[in-house]
Design a protein around this motif. Sequence first.
Motif, short mmCIF file in Angstrom:
data_model
loop_
_atom_site.label_atom_id
_atom_site.label_comp_id
_atom_site.label_asym_id
_atom_site.label_seq_id
_atom_site.Cartn_x
_atom_site.Cartn_y
_atom_site.Cartn_z
N UNK A 1 0.84 -1.19 0.00
CA UNK A 1 0.00 0.00 0.00
C UNK A 1 0.88 1.24 0.00
N UNK A 2 0.66 2.10 -0.96
CA UNK A 2 1.44 3.33 -1.03
C UNK A 2 0.91 4.32 0.00
N UNK A 3 1.79 4.87 0.79
CA UNK A 3 1.41 5.86 1.80
C UNK A 3 2.32 7.06 1.70
N UNK A 4 1.86 8.15 2.27
CA UNK A 4 2.69 9.34 2.33
C UNK A 4 3.81 9.10 3.33
N UNK A 5 4.92 9.78 3.18
CA UNK A 5 6.01 9.60 4.14
C UNK A 5 5.58 10.05 5.52
N UNK A 6 6.12 9.38 6.53
CA UNK A 6 5.80 9.75 7.90
C UNK A 6 6.41 11.11 8.24
N UNK A 7 5.66 11.86 9.04
CA UNK A 7 6.16 13.15 9.49
C UNK A 7 6.16 13.14 11.01
N UNK A 8 6.89 14.04 11.58
CA UNK A 8 6.92 14.14 13.03
C UNK A 8 5.62 14.76 13.52
N UNK A 9 4.93 14.04 14.37
CA UNK A 9 3.63 14.49 14.85
C UNK A 9 3.64 14.50 16.37
N UNK A 10 3.33 15.63 16.97
CA UNK A 10 3.28 15.72 18.43
C UNK A 10 1.88 16.12 18.84
N UNK A 11 1.17 15.21 19.49
CA UNK A 11 -0.15 15.49 20.02
C UNK A 11 -0.05 15.38 21.53
N UNK A 12 -0.27 16.47 22.19
CA UNK A 12 -0.02 16.49 23.64
C UNK A 12 -1.19 17.10 24.40
N UNK A 38 -2.44 6.26 19.43
CA UNK A 38 -1.84 5.71 18.21
C UNK A 38 -2.69 6.00 16.99
N UNK A 39 -4.01 5.91 17.12
CA UNK A 39 -4.90 6.19 16.00
C UNK A 39 -4.73 7.62 15.49
N UNK A 40 -4.71 8.57 16.42
CA UNK A 40 -4.58 9.98 16.02
C UNK A 40 -3.21 10.23 15.39
N UNK A 41 -2.17 9.70 16.01
CA UNK A 41 -0.83 9.93 15.48
C UNK A 41 -0.67 9.37 14.07
N UNK A 42 -1.19 8.16 13.84
CA UNK A 42 -1.04 7.54 12.52
C UNK A 42 -1.86 8.28 11.47
N UNK A 43 -3.05 8.75 11.85
CA UNK A 43 -3.85 9.52 10.91
C UNK A 43 -3.13 10.80 10.50
N UNK A 44 -2.51 11.47 11.45
CA UNK A 44 -1.77 12.69 11.16
C UNK A 44 -0.59 12.41 10.24
N UNK A 45 0.07 11.28 10.44
CA UNK A 45 1.20 10.91 9.58
C UNK A 45 0.75 10.64 8.15
N UNK A 46 -0.35 9.90 8.01
CA UNK A 46 -0.83 9.55 6.68
C UNK A 46 -1.37 10.76 5.93
N UNK A 47 -1.84 11.75 6.66
CA UNK A 47 -2.42 12.94 6.01
C UNK A 47 -1.52 14.16 6.18
N UNK A 48 -0.22 13.92 6.30
CA UNK A 48 0.73 15.02 6.40
C UNK A 48 0.28 16.06 7.43
N UNK A 49 0.03 15.57 8.62
CA UNK A 49 -0.39 16.43 9.72
C UNK A 49 -1.68 17.18 9.40
N UNK A 50 -2.57 16.50 8.65
CA UNK A 50 -3.89 17.01 8.27
C UNK A 50 -3.81 18.27 7.42
N UNK A 51 -2.74 18.39 6.65
CA UNK A 51 -2.61 19.53 5.74
C UNK A 51 -3.74 19.49 4.71
N UNK A 52 -4.42 20.60 4.54
CA UNK A 52 -5.50 20.70 3.57
C UNK A 52 -6.80 20.06 4.01
N UNK A 53 -6.88 19.67 5.27
CA UNK A 53 -8.09 19.04 5.80
C UNK A 53 -9.29 19.99 5.68
N UNK A 54 -10.42 19.44 5.21
CA UNK A 54 -11.66 20.19 5.11
C UNK A 54 -12.66 19.66 6.13
N UNK A 55 -13.61 20.51 6.55
CA UNK A 55 -14.63 20.03 7.49
C UNK A 55 -15.34 18.80 6.93
#
Length: 394
Positions: A1-12, A38-55
């Motif tokens: 499965x092709x995925x976007x590269x992982x990015x550093x994600x900090x959810x605190x 883990x769910x939130x962190x992985x979602x952020x990684x796959x979506x480039x930290x939710x860049x361009x996220x729409x409601x």
Amino acid sequence: MATRPRVSVAVTIDYEALRREPDLEAHDLIAYDATDQLLVRRAAELRDNFSGEKPGDTVVIGERHGAITLSLVLPQEQGGHGLTGVRVFQDTLLNERALMCNAARLGLEGEFPFTREELGRDLVKGAKTVLLQLPKSLDELAEIAYWVATNADPEATLIAGGRVKHMTLAQNEVLSRFFTTVQAERAERKSRLLIATGPVDDPADPPFPVTGVDADLPFALHAYGATFGGPTLDHGSRLLLRHLPEIAPEATRIVDLGCGNGSLAVAAALARPTAQVHATDQSWAAVNATNATARWAGVSDRVTVTRADGAEAVGDGWAELMLVNPPFHAGQVVSEEIARTLIRGAVRALAEGATILVVYNSHLGHRAVIEREIGPTQQVARDRSFTVVRATKR
């Protein structure tokens, strides 16, 4: 499965501030676990930290007390991702209330940046990312997977997570019925994620509600994926129903607490043609199942079904007869206190001199609680697994 590269994600976000209230609370129960994080962190990684996220791009299913949703919607200065329009489905009412309590506890007020939806097309329509706390039931997982595969964006990613000790290969197999690719990721902190993409072409029609028949019932039972016991008559209810005709035969105002698939409520309505029955359950799936069972049995005009916490929706002193087959678990949590809380909460709704009929696992000490909270208690039936008792409100 092709995925976007992982990015550093900090959810605190302040996870330690979260509470299970008004859900079951105990010193060893917390309002979040590693799977939520883990769910939130992985979602952020796959979506480039939710860049361009729409409601509306992100959906959360199976949220328990708010850890996932609040990590997504809290502003960045509070450690969240600042998303808006997140759609959330929670089967149980207490989980919904816990989410709202925790949202207020962490400072959200006014118009919340998330909406609550029922399980179905509108919940997942066009979604790009779906985060799922894996349910206990494979049937529930199949129902959820169907709706995601058929209504989310074709490029959507379903990220499903759970505690390793509760996961099985059967969950992968269920997801594979609806998605072309299902990838299990490496476990972290005793949690694991399954990543599902690529909806299959023309999956089978939604398998729910399902219907079952039983020789001891003059009507069919209906169930959704999360309905406890499915479309079957569980052994405890079967034992209780054998003795229902002889218990308070003059009662015309009957309550079924924790109605499940509606077996007790509908049986009572059919056995007593002049009775009004109020059935309650905090599960969305149970309420819909009981409504379906009552409708097909032809008694929906006399069976009112309410999504509620125990007897809270029943008027003071309304019930002349109450039927209770109490649950022993909330999600993955098993506790005797769930049933005891239900019994204590029933007192207010019972009329003076009313009868409560309770079935429970024989090894549990519920009789003492019933006698203390309700009144004089007698054993009606007992077998190797279950005990039925009746109590009269003092």
